[in-house]
Scaffold this motif. Structure first.
Motif, PDB file in Angstrom:
ATOM      1  N   GLY A  83      -0.309  -3.241  -4.888  1.00 49.10           N
ATOM      2  CA  GLY A  83      -1.445  -2.342  -4.721  1.00 49.10           C
ATOM      3  C   GLY A  83      -1.078  -0.904  -4.985  1.00 49.10           C
ATOM      4  O   GLY A  83      -1.798  -0.183  -5.696  1.00 49.10           O
ATOM      5  N   ILE A  84       0.045  -0.453  -4.422  1.00 48.75           N
ATOM      6  CA  ILE A  84       0.461   0.936  -4.636  1.00 48.75           C
ATOM      7  C   ILE A  84       0.787   1.187  -6.102  1.00 48.75           C
ATOM      8  O   ILE A  84       0.369   2.198  -6.696  1.00 48.75           O
ATOM      9  CB  ILE A  84       1.685   1.266  -3.749  1.00 48.75           C
ATOM     10  CG1 ILE A  84       1.270   1.335  -2.276  1.00 48.75           C
ATOM     11  CG2 ILE A  84       2.319   2.580  -4.175  1.00 48.75           C
ATOM     12  CD1 ILE A  84       2.419   1.594  -1.333  1.00 48.75           C
ATOM     13  N   GLY A  85       1.532   0.276  -6.720  1.00 49.43           N
ATOM     14  CA  GLY A  85       1.939   0.483  -8.110  1.00 49.43           C
ATOM     15  C   GLY A  85       0.772   0.508  -9.077  1.00 49.43           C
ATOM     16  O   GLY A  85       0.655   1.418  -9.917  1.00 49.43           O
ATOM     17  N   THR A  86      -0.126  -0.478  -8.969  1.00 47.58           N
ATOM     18  CA  THR A  86      -1.265  -0.522  -9.892  1.00 47.58           C
ATOM     19  C   THR A  86      -2.245   0.617  -9.621  1.00 47.58           C
ATOM     20  O   THR A  86      -2.863   1.143 -10.555  1.00 47.58           O
ATOM     21  CB  THR A  86      -1.993  -1.872  -9.772  1.00 47.58           C
ATOM     22  OG1 THR A  86      -2.313  -2.129  -8.392  1.00 47.58           O
ATOM     23  CG2 THR A  86      -1.139  -3.003 -10.315  1.00 47.58           C
ATOM     24  N   ALA A  87      -2.372   1.034  -8.367  1.00 49.17           N
ATOM     25  CA  ALA A  87      -3.247   2.170  -8.067  1.00 49.17           C
ATOM     26  C   ALA A  87      -2.727   3.441  -8.720  1.00 49.17           C
ATOM     27  O   ALA A  87      -3.494   4.216  -9.311  1.00 49.17           O
ATOM     28  CB  ALA A  87      -3.366   2.352  -6.553  1.00 49.17           C
TER      29      ALA A  87
END
Length: 344
Positions: A100-104
């Motif tokens: 979630g953090i990376g793709t966001a």
């Protein structure tokens, strides 16, 4: 305009390479025409991209919360089923937290931040003070371009996701407080005087006459397959049994620890604990498949290659009155990775 050999200049603006006349230098073509994104033209599309970023940070938040819940609801336990269930739950939670953090962050940069192409001339590694001050201004402009100050929901989702993510790591560390940290117990295994060597996993006793030169046997202590023992007991006690021509044995770790060329060594690599199981019969080398540590079983299982720092511990063996192979004692050295603390 004259033509020269391969690679030499044939004129002011042309060079010859492999018989072909090529321009001596190429003009900078510049940037391709910039194509605005939907979010640059449509405020609704821009808001949609923002909501996607918020949703991705929310996925990270939910993944972290799921990890924390799974840590308490599904502890590792002692059976393979319990361990698989716990590892699956923790792994899924951590995967979604990171994903979630990376793709966001990626979607934020690609959909919401400025996407105009820029180029800079190369310069010395240490720029002058004016250039360095300009770089700081560029960073400030980038922060302003992200519009994080104007996107309250997005900023809150990002801060929450980043604030919660370290909790799985901290929780695992805190969870080990108060556990059994007596490293000395790793020096002892189930092996003791008179314990028969049996095949893994069926637990069939092994006679010395069954072991042929060049063969390798996977061994556990007698009774391990019948009585309920913690899995770590098997992890410490597993042994590789090999038979060499006695004339090929250069050295043992103890006098009389082998029987007629039959040697027994811990199966646990002394680097990081991987199972050592690849045997080269001609060279008498045991290879760890994880990091290629190599041990010479004909020379006391000493390390001849790789990151391991000490030999595989040797199990002293002999035969009983019925011809079955038995242990003379436990290992005289602790099994497993060398970074474990060892009692002298």
């Amino acid at each position: 305009m004259s033509t020269h050999d391969n690679g030499h200049e044939a004129g002011h603006d042309v060079v010859v390479h492999d018989g072909d006349a090529l321009p001596a230098r190429f003009e900078n073509p510049g940037f391709e025409k910039h194509h605005p994104r939907m979010g640059d033209l449509d405020e609704h599309a821009n808001k949609k991209s923002e909501r996607i970023v918020v949703a991705l940070f929310t996925i990270s938040i939910l993944g972290t919360l799921f990890f924390l819940i799974a840590y308490f609801v599904w502890p590792p336990g002692t059976t393979p089923v319990e361990m698989r269930r716990s590892n699956l739950a923790l792994g899924l939670g951590l995967a979604f937290a990171l994903l979630g953090i990376g793709t966001a962050a990626i979607h934020w940069a690609k959909a919401l931040m400025n996407d105009h192409e820029k180029s800079e001339e190369r310069h010395e590694q240490r720029s002058d003070d004016d250039t360095r001050a300009g770089a700081i201004e560029v960073l400030k402009d980038g922060a302003a371009d992200s519009a994080i100050g104007r996107r309250g929901v997005l900023k809150g989702a990002m801060i929450t996701a980043l604030a919660l993510f370290p909790l799985p790591i901290v929780l695992a560390l805190i969870g080990n407080i108060g556990e059994d940290w007596n490293i000395g117990q790793l020096k002892h295994t189930m092996w003791k005087k008179g314990t028969r060597l049996t095949t893994d996993p069926v637990g069939r006793p092994v006679k010395a006459s069954d072991v042929t030169i060049g063969s390798v046997w996977h061994i556990i202590p007698e009774g391990l397959d019948k009585e309920p023992h913690p899995l770590d007991e098997k992890a410490k006690a597993v042994v590789l049994l090999l038979r060499l021509d006695p004339r090929d044995i250069k050295r043992e770790q103890g006098v009389g620890w082998s029987y007629d060329g039959i040697l027994a060594f811990s199966k646990i690599c002394t680097h990081v604990g991987c199972p050592v199981a690849l045997y080269e019969q001609q060279t008498h080398h045991l290879l760890c498949p994880c990091h290629q540590s190599t041990f010479d079983v004909a020379d006391g299982a000493k390390v001849i290659f790789g990151p391991a720092k000490r030999p595989l511990p040797q199990l002293p063996i002999t035969v009983d009155d019925e011809g079955y192979l038995v242990a003379q004692s436990d290992f005289h050295q602790p099994v497993g990775p060398s970074f474990w603390e060892r009692l002298k």
